[in-house]
Write an enzyme that holds these catalytic residues in place. Structure first.
Site, PDB file in Angstrom:
ATOM      1  N   ILE A  37      -4.433 -19.259  -2.955  1.00 24.72           N
ATOM      2  CA  ILE A  37      -5.578 -19.730  -3.751  1.00 24.72           C
ATOM      3  C   ILE A  37      -6.559 -18.577  -3.978  1.00 24.72           C
ATOM      4  CG2 ILE A  37      -7.633 -21.220  -3.677  1.00 24.72           C
ATOM      5  CD1 ILE A  37      -5.949 -23.321  -2.314  1.00 24.72           C
ATOM      6  N   GLN A  78      12.572 -15.237  -6.853  1.00 25.88           N
ATOM      7  CA  GLN A  78      12.543 -15.973  -8.123  1.00 25.88           C
ATOM      8  C   GLN A  78      11.326 -16.892  -8.150  1.00 25.88           C
ATOM      9  OE1 GLN A  78      16.204 -18.161  -8.813  1.00 25.88           O
ATOM     10  NE2 GLN A  78      17.393 -16.601  -7.763  1.00 25.88           N
ATOM     11  N   MET A 136     -15.924  10.314  22.382  1.00 26.59           N
ATOM     12  CA  MET A 136     -16.852  11.412  22.682  1.00 26.59           C
ATOM     13  C   MET A 136     -18.031  10.891  23.513  1.00 26.59           C
ATOM     14  SD  MET A 136     -19.929  12.588  20.707  1.00 26.59           S
ATOM     15  CE  MET A 136     -21.151  13.703  21.160  1.00 26.59           C
ATOM     16  N   GLY A 182       0.832  -1.209   0.000  1.00 25.07           N
ATOM     17  CA  GLY A 182       0.000   0.000   0.000  1.00 25.07           C
ATOM     18  C   GLY A 182       0.862   1.251   0.000  1.00 25.07           C
ATOM     19  N   GLU A 228      -9.660  11.722  12.084  1.00 25.71           N
ATOM     20  CA  GLU A 228      -8.368  11.168  11.641  1.00 25.71           C
ATOM     21  C   GLU A 228      -8.349  10.834  10.151  1.00 25.71           C
ATOM     22  OE1 GLU A 228     -10.536   9.735  13.676  1.00 25.71           O
ATOM     23  OE2 GLU A 228     -10.532   7.534  13.592  1.00 25.71           O
ATOM     24  N   HIS A 285     -15.065  10.888  12.852  1.00 29.44           N
ATOM     25  CA  HIS A 285     -13.656  10.439  12.873  1.00 29.44           C
ATOM     26  C   HIS A 285     -12.777  11.443  12.117  1.00 29.44           C
ATOM     27  CE1 HIS A 285     -14.110   6.385  14.591  1.00 29.44           C
ATOM     28  NE2 HIS A 285     -15.325   6.446  14.053  1.00 29.44           N
ATOM     29  N   CYS A 317     -15.492   9.668  18.534  1.00 30.29           N
ATOM     30  CA  CYS A 317     -16.595   8.718  18.372  1.00 30.29           C
ATOM     31  C   CYS A 317     -16.928   8.059  19.711  1.00 30.29           C
ATOM     32  CB  CYS A 317     -16.280   7.728  17.259  1.00 30.29           C
ATOM     33  SG  CYS A 317     -17.784   7.110  16.494  1.00 30.29           S
TER      34      CYS A 317
HETATM   35  N1  GLN Z   1     -19.667   1.892  19.377  1.00 29.03           N
HETATM   36  C1  GLN Z   1     -20.076   3.236  19.149  1.00 29.03           C
HETATM   37  C2  GLN Z   1     -21.250   3.319  18.186  1.00 29.03           C
HETATM   38  O1  GLN Z   1     -21.508   2.397  17.448  1.00 29.03           O
HETATM   39  C3  GLN Z   1     -18.929   4.090  18.656  1.00 29.03           C
HETATM   40  C4  GLN Z   1     -18.389   3.674  17.323  1.00 29.03           C
HETATM   41  C5  GLN Z   1     -17.035   4.232  17.011  1.00 29.03           C
HETATM   42  O2  GLN Z   1     -16.308   4.659  17.897  1.00 29.03           O
HETATM   43  N2  GLN Z   1     -16.658   4.198  15.762  1.00 29.03           N
HETATM   44  O3  GLN Z   1     -21.920   4.317  18.122  1.00 29.03           O
END
Ligand code: GLN
Length: 534
Positions: free
Chosen positions: A148, A192, A382, A18, A507, A505, A379
């Site tokens: 496979i 090889q 939070m 990648g 990130e 998210h 997520c």
């Molecule tokens: N488990 C939580 C939800 O489904 C948070 C998901 C996550 O952190 N991506 O809402």
């Protein structure tokens, strides 16, 4: 006409196909070509969305809501081109399409077979990346030559190359030259043999890229060229990089991989401008300060499980010319003692699923809140901020997420309405990019310097609006919501260095030259909060 580059792997997995593919794509883009990238994965899951991070690492989410392989994160970060549903196909997705067509009578009574029906579907997948605004498509084939599972993909590639004609499609084979310490030698035999496997099925690599710990010698190059049927100047060395994956593109450019590829594809070689990439690398290699971020997660033993989070922290370090040292802490460890958090200049609680480790995450958040340590919760992170606040500020001791407790009287995080009664797991979360309106007084509004943002989601549960007024009254600031104000996207605590939780998210949208505002905010605050070293 769109040209194609297929990247296969030999000898072992985890060679960094990648990163090699993304590096080449970056070089071709910087030479003025319009690029698309895709990955074909030979496993039977329709997508990696249902796989455990222990098995598969992070699930990377695209703007259009595809749950994909983490290599797509490298593609996006290196090339700054957004991927889509068309960027990742698995055996499961290919077979699902073929079987659905068969059930609909689409094969008009024919016997449906791997060749030609599955291979045709794979060729359609490859073709889907070919649009009017793309000059070159790079397609990475997951797995290792000889598996496979990957056979139908390699057969489809063989057919594709034949149909595309000479000079329009090439194969780059990434392989390993193991260093045998006892003999003090690099070995070419496994490479090889893996090329022999490819030749057996009619695929002849045009270029060999050799992963090696130590420099290759002329003799290795000659041997590989002779036995693998490539010219010696098309045997490229890819040495292990010392500090950062961002060193790979300049190293490959030095060996002229990109110009050799363009020659084989009969495309003109334009000037390469890597100056901004060199600046990134300079910042990575020569930071002038540092800070420690505690990453409190549940899959910390697998670095790949939080790939984009690590990368986004590195980007924030690039932006601030700081070395961001990440201390990965298993959340469960904090259930016993929060001692390890004492060294942290900032804390990050990433996303996750399931109850394990949640108590430790909540302890980390409480520690951050009570000790003024900068915190970013993503997520599930939070959601844990909201639970912690409800438990310890409002005193609702049983406050929880409906994901973890069905009996709580305070489900401050609850299932979204449309999720109730859903039985299918794969592809049914709130996925992909959604807009978010930022509050004028929000910390995030100044970090983003915007009123509306778009961020990627992957979750089933949401902030429960039944408790919104009481939580707000107690001091939890709602920094951002969906444009209709219904869904809470960001929570903040004010009067402290940095305390932010986001339902999305961030990130996934961070780039090496464009650190994400929330990661930048965390790292800036952590740099101002340096703890004395032990
Ligand atoms: N488990 C939580 C939800 O489904 C948070 C998901 C996550 O952190 N991506 O809402």
């Amino acid at each position: 006409m769109t040209k194609h580059i297929f990247i296969t792997g030999g000898v072992v997995s985890s060679l960094g196909k990648g990163i090699t593919a993304a590096s080449l794509a970056l070089l071709l883009k910087r030479r003025g070509y319009r690029i698309a990238m895709q990955k074909l994965d030979p496993y039977l899951n329709v997508d990696p969305g249902t796989m455990s991070p222990f098995q598969h690492g992070e699930v990377f989410v695209t703007d259009d809501g595809a749950e994909t392989d983490l290599d797509l994160g490298h593609y996006e970060r290196f090339t700054d081109i957004n991927c889509s549903h068309a960027s990742n196909y698995t055996t499961g997705k290919i077979y699902s399409a073929v079987i659905a067509r068969e059930r609909a009578g689409g094969y008009l009574g024919k016997t449906v077979q791997v060749i030609p029906h599955i291979t045709d579907e794979i060729k359609r997948a490859i073709q889907s990346a070919e649009t009017d605004d793309v000059d070159i498509v790079l397609t990475e084939i997951g797995g290792t030559a000889g598996d496979i599972e990957s056979l139908p993909f390699l057969e489809a590639v063989r057919q594709y190359i034949l149909e595309a004609g000479v000079g329009n499609a090439i194969v780059i084979h990434l392989t390993l030259l193991p260093f045998i310490r006892a003999a003090g030698e690099l070995k070419t035999k496994p490479s090889q043999q893996s090329v022999a496997v490819l030749r057996n099925i009619g695929l002849i690599p045009n270029i060999l890229v050799c992963r090696t710990e130590i420099p290759m010698e002329e003799d290795h190059r000659r041997k590989l060229a002779l036995f693998c049927n490539v010219s010696p100047d098309l045997v490229i060395e890819e040495k292990d990089v010392k500090h950062s994956i961002y060193e790979v593109p300049p190293e490959l450019a030095e060996q002229e991989l990109d110009t050799k590829v363009l020659d084989l594809l009969r495309l003109p070689v334009h000037r390469l401008d890597l100056s901004s990439w060199d600046d990134i690398l300079d910042r990575v290699l020569h930071p002038d300060r540092s800070c420690r971020i505690a990453l409190v997660g549940k899959y910390t033993s697998v670095r790949d499980a939080y790939k984009s989070v690590y990368e986004a922290l590195e980007h924030a370090g690039i932006a601030t010319r700081a070395h961001v040292i990440v201390d990965s802490i298993e959340a469960e460890e904090l259930e016993r003692s929060v001692e390890r958090l004492k060294n942290a200049d900032g804390i990050l609680v990433p996303g996750g699923f399931g109850n394990r480790g949640v108590a430790g995450k909540i302890k980390a958040i409480r520690y951050a809140r009570e000790n003024n340590v900068p915190l970013l919760g993503i997520c599930l992170g939070m959601q844990c901020i909201v639970i912690e606040f409800a438990q310890n500020v409002l005193g609702w001791q049983d406050a929880d997420s409906a994901e973890f407790s069905s009996s709580t009287r305070h489900p401050v995080i609850d299932l979204m309405e449309e999720q109730r009664g859903l039985t299918q797991k794969g592809g049914t979360m709130r996925l992909g990019a959604y807009p978010c309106t930022l509050q004028k007084d929000a910390v995030c509004a100044s970090l983003y310097n915007a009123e509306t943002i778009s961020e990627r989601h992957r979750h089933r549960y949401e902030f429960n609006n039944l408790y919104r007024a009481e939580l707000e009254k107690a001091g939890l600031f709602i920094g951002g919501t969906s444009p209709d104000r219904h869904l809470v996207e960001i929570v903040e605590l004010h009067d402290r260095p940095f305390f932010v939780g986001c339902q999305f998210h961030p990130e996934f949208k961070s780039r090496p030259d464009r650190a994400h505002p929330l990661f930048r905010g965390l790292v800036d605050a952590a740099l101002s909060n340096r703890q004395p070293e032990d």
